[in-house]
Design an enzyme around this catalytic site. Structure first.
Site, PDB file in Angstrom:
ATOM      1  CB  CYS A 143      -1.030  -0.694   0.446  1.00 30.02           C
ATOM      2  SG  CYS A 143      -0.975  -0.551   2.258  1.00 30.02           S
ATOM      3  CB  CYS A 199      -6.450   2.009   3.324  1.00 28.59           C
ATOM      4  SG  CYS A 199      -6.715   0.685   4.520  1.00 28.59           S
TER       5      CYS A 199
END
Length: 475
Positions: free
Chosen positions: A459, A139
């Site tokens: 994250c 991500c």
């Protein structure tokens, strides 16, 4: 009795220890869900460093982020990336031959265009002499694209780099089973009819079972949603709190959309279909409706649902990054400086989604700032529970001392400065493209509200994370 409790505590799992610790410190954000009016801040010191090039964001754009399976479903990833690049060219009028390098992030690669940056660049009309490569870091893939661009410029290798990211979840690669793949490859090598018939005689129906991609950790075999559910339980984040936070995200995104704050969006004429001008995942609901949804991962007692999770998204983003000297020489007025950044990694089993907690104090120390210096926070919202668990971890001396090796907590971001134009829960999360959206939201918020510093954090799968300081360019 004390020794029994101590022994019991030591034998508990990490998750259970956290649950015991944080169950007595519930986080209530229901009274702070709406963003407060922006506060004008006094000018602070600049983060410019002697003998180090200033790196600036001239502009950044994205095509609308859409729910997977909607208007982008018949396209390929390079189509979306090309549209973002074309939108950037149109908005900046930068000469294509000035761009020294192009870097894109992506996560689930289309096998036909494994270096999607190169294919998109050629499709957008960039010179075939302009190198391009693709990076992947879950991500934070476009975060890696941006910081790689910054490194190329800081080292003097380049003056002008385009960084971006793309993801198309509407058409992810679905593979044949390994046994079927092996048979097909062996058949291709077979030189006689007898060899082919011998191989075919080994075929079994279960060879046809496909291998479906899953958002799961290779090292733990646990899906990210399952991990988010455990994290929320560990930090005593209730289902109601998660739903309240998700509603906040959608409500603020709708407000920002209606008021024209999502100015990084460029229209995209989908071939054979309509022109898309806005994100289609922003859907404010009600707590009553959200409460009706069943747990999505840990059933029947989990708290993570479809309503308080980010959804599968198609989209692409692109940014024009330059050395400050080059930007000014070309007549551009940059939007922001890219300042200190850091990457972190931790246990992918119990700390998979705690990247912002670990990265935030490190990047602040690197920049010589504190949480009070930050005027705008833009954190990636994978799940409501993930955001709220990070808030609790960041606001805990106990967690800082026992898990981070720090003497004191860094503190949690004030909600009135946090993701006030919505976040990934509402705007969408194309895995490879979100990082650029976060940075542009931060830069645009600083320009609008008169702030000087923003902190971007996210994250990522693998227990990794990223944080960056963005500094507003003087008006």
């Amino acid at each position: 009795m004390t020794s029994i409790l101590t022994s019991t505590f030591k034998n508990l799992s990490t998750t259970s220890k956290w649950a015991l610790r944080f169950s007595i410190r519930p986080l209530s954000c229901s009274s702070q869900l709406q963003a407060a009016p922006a506060v004008q801040t006094k000018s602070k010191k600049t983060l410019a460093k002697p003998n180090v090039k200033n790196i600036v964001v001239v502009e950044g754009v994205r095509i609308p982020f859409l729910l997977s399976g909607t208007l982008y479903k018949d396209l390929m990833p390079h189509d979306l990336a090309r549209a973002a690049l074309s939108g950037l060219l149109h908005r900046t009028n930068v000469p294509k031959d000035v761009v020294d390098y192009i870097i894109f992030g992506t996560v689930i690669q289309e096998v036909k265009t494994s270096n999607v940056a190169r294919e998109a660049a050629l499709g957008a009309g960039f010179s075939d002499k302009t190198p391009a490569h693709t990076v992947t870091m879950a991500c934070i893939s476009s975060n890696q694209a941006m910081t790689t661009a910054a490194g190329l410029i800081a080292s003097g290798q380049c003056d002008v780099v385009v960084a971006g990211g793309v993801e198309l979840m509407s058409d992810v690669p679905i593979r044949h089973s390994r046994k079927m793949r092996k048979m097909m490859l062996d058949l291709n090598k077979a030189k006689s009819l007898g060899q082919r018939l011998s191989l075919l005689s080994q075929f079994r129906l279960n060879f046809l079972s496909p291998e479906l991609p899953a958002v799961a950790e290779f090292s733990t075999n646990e899906t990210m949603g399952h991990s988010a559910d455990r994290l929320a339980a560990a930090f005593a984040v209730s289902r109601l709190e998660q739903d309240e936070y998700a509603l906040r995200s959608h409500s603020l995104a709708k407000k920002a959309q209606d008021e024209g704050h999502l100015s990084d969006i460029v229209p995209f004429k989908v071939p054979g279909k309509d022109t898309v001008t806005k994100d289609n995942g922003i859907r404010p609901s009600s707590l009553e409706q959200m409460a009706k949804l069943k747990p999505a991962f840990i059933k029947p007692y989990g708290t993570v649902t479809a309503a308080n999770s980010s959804f599968l998204t198609d989209g692409a983003s692109a940014m024009l990054i330059m050395s400050e000297d080059k930007a000014l020489a070309m007549g551009y007025k940059p939007k922001a400086y890219l300042r200190d950044f850091i990457y972190v990694s931790q246990d992918p089993k119990d700390q998979l989604l705690l990247g912002p907690t670990y990265a935030t104090p490190k990047v602040l120390e690197k920049a010589g700032l504190t949480m009070n210096d930050i005027d705008a926070f833009e954190f990636h919202e994978a799940f409501s529970g993930q955001i709220l668990a990070n808030f609790k971890a960041m606001d805990s001396d106990w967690f800082a001392q026992n898990y981070m090796g720090r003497k004191i907590k860094v503190g949690s971001p004030p909600l009135e400065k946090f993701n006030v134009w919505g976040g990934s829960l509402s705007l969408g999360h194309p895995f490879g493209a979100t990082g650029c959206r976060l940075v542009m939201a931060a830069a645009n918020r600083l320009r609008k509200d008169g702030g000087q510093y923003a902190l971007v954090a996210a994250c990522a799968a693998g227990g990794q994370g990223h944080a960056m300081i963005v500094e507003a360019y003087p008006k």
